[in-house]
Design a protein around this motif. Structure first.
Motif, mmCIF file in Angstrom:
data_model
loop_
_atom_site.group_PDB
_atom_site.id
_atom_site.type_symbol
_atom_site.label_atom_id
_atom_site.label_comp_id
_atom_site.label_asym_id
_atom_site.label_seq_id
_atom_site.Cartn_x
_atom_site.Cartn_y
_atom_site.Cartn_z
ATOM 1 N N ARG A 1 0.831 -1.205 0.000
ATOM 2 C CA ARG A 1 0.000 0.000 0.000
ATOM 3 C C ARG A 1 0.868 1.258 0.000
ATOM 4 N N PHE A 2 1.967 1.213 0.736
ATOM 5 C CA PHE A 2 2.881 2.358 0.756
ATOM 6 C C PHE A 2 3.474 2.591 -0.631
ATOM 7 N N ARG A 3 3.813 1.499 -1.303
ATOM 8 C CA ARG A 3 4.359 1.662 -2.652
ATOM 9 C C ARG A 3 3.290 2.211 -3.594
ATOM 10 N N ASP A 4 2.072 1.699 -3.459
ATOM 11 C CA ASP A 4 0.985 2.153 -4.326
ATOM 12 C C ASP A 4 0.684 3.633 -4.112
ATOM 13 N N ARG A 5 0.712 4.060 -2.854
ATOM 14 C CA ARG A 5 0.371 5.451 -2.531
ATOM 15 C C ARG A 5 1.590 6.366 -2.531
ATOM 16 N N ASN A 6 2.768 5.782 -2.776
ATOM 17 C CA ASN A 6 4.007 6.557 -2.848
ATOM 18 C C ASN A 6 4.302 7.278 -1.531
ATOM 19 N N ILE A 7 4.133 6.558 -0.422
ATOM 20 C CA ILE A 7 4.455 7.099 0.901
ATOM 21 C C ILE A 7 5.918 6.785 1.196
ATOM 22 N N CYS A 8 6.673 7.811 1.484
ATOM 23 C CA CYS A 8 8.130 7.685 1.608
ATOM 24 C C CYS A 8 8.555 7.398 3.047
ATOM 25 N N LEU A 9 9.561 6.532 3.189
ATOM 26 C CA LEU A 9 10.170 6.266 4.489
ATOM 27 C C LEU A 9 11.419 7.128 4.648
ATOM 28 N N GLU A 10 11.590 7.687 5.840
ATOM 29 C CA GLU A 10 12.782 8.471 6.169
ATOM 30 C C GLU A 10 13.676 7.593 7.052
ATOM 31 N N LEU A 11 14.666 6.956 6.445
ATOM 32 C CA LEU A 11 15.546 6.059 7.199
ATOM 33 C C LEU A 11 16.777 6.812 7.692
ATOM 34 N N CYS A 12 17.172 6.514 8.915
ATOM 35 C CA CYS A 12 18.311 7.188 9.551
ATOM 36 C C CYS A 12 19.233 6.109 10.117
ATOM 37 N N PRO A 13 20.155 5.578 9.312
ATOM 38 C CA PRO A 13 20.924 4.388 9.712
ATOM 39 C C PRO A 13 21.640 4.494 11.050
ATOM 40 N N SER A 14 22.344 5.601 11.307
ATOM 41 C CA SER A 14 23.116 5.689 12.554
ATOM 42 C C SER A 14 22.206 5.690 13.769
ATOM 43 N N SER A 15 21.163 6.517 13.749
ATOM 44 C CA SER A 15 20.276 6.552 14.913
ATOM 45 C C SER A 15 19.481 5.255 15.020
ATOM 46 N N ASN A 16 19.155 4.624 13.884
ATOM 47 C CA ASN A 16 18.469 3.326 13.939
ATOM 48 C C ASN A 16 19.344 2.275 14.612
ATOM 49 N N ARG A 17 20.635 2.306 14.338
ATOM 50 C CA ARG A 17 21.559 1.380 15.005
ATOM 51 C C ARG A 17 21.641 1.692 16.494
ATOM 52 N N GLU A 18 21.680 2.970 16.834
ATOM 53 C CA GLU A 18 21.837 3.357 18.233
ATOM 54 C C GLU A 18 20.565 3.111 19.041
ATOM 55 N N VAL A 19 19.418 3.380 18.454
ATOM 56 C CA VAL A 19 18.157 3.258 19.196
ATOM 57 C C VAL A 19 17.632 1.831 19.170
ATOM 58 N N VAL A 20 17.482 1.269 17.972
ATOM 59 C CA VAL A 20 16.851 -0.048 17.817
ATOM 60 C C VAL A 20 17.883 -1.166 17.869
ATOM 61 N N GLY A 21 18.969 -0.988 17.117
ATOM 62 C CA GLY A 21 20.027 -1.992 17.090
ATOM 63 C C GLY A 21 19.993 -2.838 15.838
ATOM 64 N N PHE A 22 21.001 -2.648 14.969
ATOM 65 C CA PHE A 22 21.159 -3.455 13.763
ATOM 66 C C PHE A 22 22.635 -3.780 13.590
#
Length: 697
Positions: A578-599
């Motif tokens: 649905r996101f692809r169909d509606r062209n809803i964009c994700l704002e990814l933040c790799p460094s903070s995603n690693r620090e907050v969530v963990g990857f």
């Protein structure tokens, strides 16, 4: 790496020393007494031509040619260590037949192709002087197909004296007499680039490379003979030129059929070899400067977490200068107990916030604490900064700790606003950002609307002082804090609508951020109705470690145009589609995603065992629109260029330059700008990118 001068040879052997001397005036000062010597040197310098390491000669087997070769060889031996390589087209003499002309053309084409491979990045210069006119024409066409650093010609005056015309090799190993030098005019007839036709890899065709069209290699002191080959390079090139329109059309169609995201339009006009390079070159540390120079957009950067420590101290100094002596004394006294300790208690930010002078206290700590104290209590106290939300006792607050002396800690003081804006714009320019959407909670800085007006004025003043070519576009998104009560939420939304009315170009959207478990979108959707009625674009922090249901609610209850993070969206395939169909964009933040969530990030051993970053499944497998952002670059000590390198590292080095450019484009495509302004910006950036990439060829 070698520099090669490729020549043809006929009755006049001296044209080769004459061409060589222009390229290597220090090794052979033939034109020292030329009346235009300075102009010749300038011409060579402007064309960035280097002295040749080798001279390659294509010629025939006629009697006159043999005499010329004898003279040329004697000259070359006297100029050691110059290397002379000679090829003769077998059974050719005066080039009086079609077959002879075809054979010498094939030899010239193969020699030019081989020279480029043999040079290994060095220069290949083609001489148009020497031999029959057909040989010169073949050399010129070879240049148009295979490219060259320069097409070089040597024009001689009519009626050369016989003494000069018949001079031996020794005459051309030293400066010519002024009268003779004046009779010669070396000139650069042009520079050419490799034809796109050579690099087509489609419809059964492969890029043209020298191993497919070999030349016999001359042994030391010998001349190599070239005869007819089973495959003709000349004929293959003629065929490709005839079919060029169809080939290029099919090539671009082939690229497009394998892409989920359209790249910048101008990129498809680049030579195929450049497109292939961009598609196959994976991002790595060596590309940092390249990434900085590419115009970029950052759609997710928090006002409170964007400044580095040096910039925070500059802002603190501005506050300090505007305090009275009594205010300074009171602030120093209040902070003295912390300044005397190497390690501060966890609740030190609350201590600074007391007595209604938080900005005074923050200025004291930034200006009077040592570097070690600040590093220890802002960053090291929460190390390792990995998966802090789950691994650290203080949870998300541990991630925010490096920003405790920035943002609202400083911006509640009026004297901080101008230097804060100055520091942000300096940061934006240094990072090569053409567009940025800052976001923040102005209601935390006192009168929210008044703060925004002051900050907007400061930004405008700083931008006005910049050269026109360096002016980034700066916009602002107002954050609604999930942790606030409903009355505060309602007031913030109301203030955002007012701010949009007062500053329609500066205020571009509304965000809801904070702990996703504290406030669900369906619980506050009715409060957003005035924002919907005002047609404010919406971005929502969601899916930052929480289930995909949080993203679903942001999209369906709050009508989000973009999602901040959205890391768990793949857990709901229907929602992802649905996101692809509606062209809803994700704002990814790799460094903070690693620090907050963990990857997992190979740079940090303690991330071993953590999940892989979901960027590639979202980008390639699902084809979702997304772009990379910094979130809080001051907290994560990063830049937008570094975020692309971090993303590449966290995806096992599988992000190409082509991918990066497409993700960068998504940042502009999904900017919260009116369509006409966005279209103008996209065209401008597209043109700049095209020029940059062409210059790199």
């Amino acid at each position: 790496m070698k520099n090669i001068l490729l020549c043809t040879l006929g009755a006049s052997w001296a044209v080769i020393p004459e061409a060589y001397a222009f390229l290597a005036p220090e090794q052979l000062p033939l034109y020292r007494h030329h009346p235009e010597q300075a102009a010749l040197l300038t011409s060579k310098s402007e064309a960035k031509l280097n002295p040749p390491d080798e001279i390659w000669v294509c010629t025939t087997q006629g009697d006159q040619t043999q005499k010329s070769l004898k003279q040329l060889t004697a000259w070359a031996e006297s100029l050691s260590p110059i290397r002379l390589r000679v090829w003769q087209a077998k059974y050719t003499n005066q080039l009086a037949s079609q077959s002879e002309c075809e054979l010498i053309k094939e030899l010239i084409f193969r020699a030019c192709l081989t020279a480029h491979q043999y040079a290994e990045g060095g220069q290949v210069v083609l001489s148009l002087a020497g031999g029959r006119k057909t040989m010169s024409a073949d050399m010129q066409r070879a240049g148009s197909l295979f490219g060259c650093q320069a097409l070089l010609h040597v024009i001689s005056a009519d009626g050369l004296p016989n003494e000069f015309r018949e001079a031996g090799p020794d005459v051309f190993t030293q400066p010519l007499p002024a009268a003779w030098a004046a009779l010669l005019t070396p000139l650069i007839a042009g520079q050419t680039h490799r034809s796109d036709l050579l690099d087509i890899n489609l419809d059964g065709l492969a890029p043209i490379v020298s191993p497919e069209y070999p030349l016999p290699w001359p042994k030391a002191g010998e001349i190599a003979e070239f005869t007819h080959a089973s495959n003709s390079l000349s004929q293959e090139l003629t065929k490709r030129e005839r079919d060029s329109s169809r080939l290029f059309g099919n090539y671009l169609e082939s690229i497009g059929s394998h892409e989920s995201h359209e790249n910048w339009r101008s990129l498809y006009r680049l030579p195929p070899r450049r497109i292939n390079d961009l598609r196959t070159t994976m991002l790595g540390p060596l590309h940092r400067d390249w990434l900085i120079n590419v115009p970029k957009a950052d759609l997710h950067r928090h006002l409170g977490g964007c400044l580095n420590l040096a910039a925070q101290r500059t802002v603190a100094a501005a506050i300090w200068e505007n305090l009275t002596s009594r205010e300074r004394e009171q602030a120093l006294t209040h902070c003295q107990s912390l300044l005397q300790k190497d390690q501060w208690p966890w609740n030190w930010p609350e201590y600074l916030a007391s007595h209604h002078a938080r900005s005074h206290h923050a200025a004291v700590m930034l200006l009077h604490a040592t570097d070690q104290q600040l590093r220890q209590n802002l960053w090291q106290a929460t190390e390792p900064r990995i998966a802090l939300k789950d691994r650290h006792p203080q949870g998300f607050s541990a991630y925010e700790r490096p920003g405790e002396l920035s943002g609202s800690a400083l911006l509640t003081h009026p004297a901080a606003i101008k230097p804060y804006a100055q520091a942000i714009i300096e940061q934006v320019v240094a990072e090569g950002l053409a567009y940025i959407e800052l976001r923040g909670s102005p209601q935390k800085y006192g009168n929210g609307l008044n703060f925004l007006q002051c900050f907007h004025q400061a930004v405008t003043e700083v931008l006005t002082s910049l050269p026109n070519s360096d002016k980034p576009q700066i916009r602002f998104i107002i954050i609604v804090d999930r942790r606030a009560g409903k009355d505060d939420l309602q007031n913030t939304i109301s203030m955002a609508i007012q701010a949009k009315q007062h500053m329609p170009e500066f205020i571009v959207g509304l965000d809801m951020a904070g702990d996703e478990t504290r406030c669900q979108p369906d619980q506050v959707a009715s409060l957003f109705t005035p924002a919907f009625e005002a047609c404010l674009p919406i971005t929502i922090h969601a899916g930052e470690g929480e289930a995909a249901d949080s993203i679903w609610k942001a999209a369906y209850h709050l009508h989000a145009d973009r999602i901040g993070h959205g890391l768990t969206i793949n857990d709901n395939p229907n929602l992802a589609q649905r996101f692809r169909d509606r062209n809803i964009c994700l704002e990814l933040c790799p460094s903070s995603n690693r620090e907050v969530v963990g990857f997992y990030d190979p740079k940090y051993p303690k991330t071993k065992g953590l999940p892989n970053y979901p960027l590639l499944p979202l980008w390639r497998d699902k084809g979702l629109p997304l772009t990379l952002c910094t979130d809080n670059p001051g907290i994560s000590t990063t830049t937008l260029a570094d975020e692309y390198l971090t993303a590449a590292r966290m995806t096992n080095g599988e992000i190409s330059q082509w991918d990066a450019l497409a993700m960068i484009k998504q940042g502009f495509v999904h900017a919260f700008l009116p369509a006409q302004d966005k279209e103008r910006l996209l065209k401008n950036i597209d043109a700049k990118l095209y020029c940059q990439l062409l210059e790199a060829l």
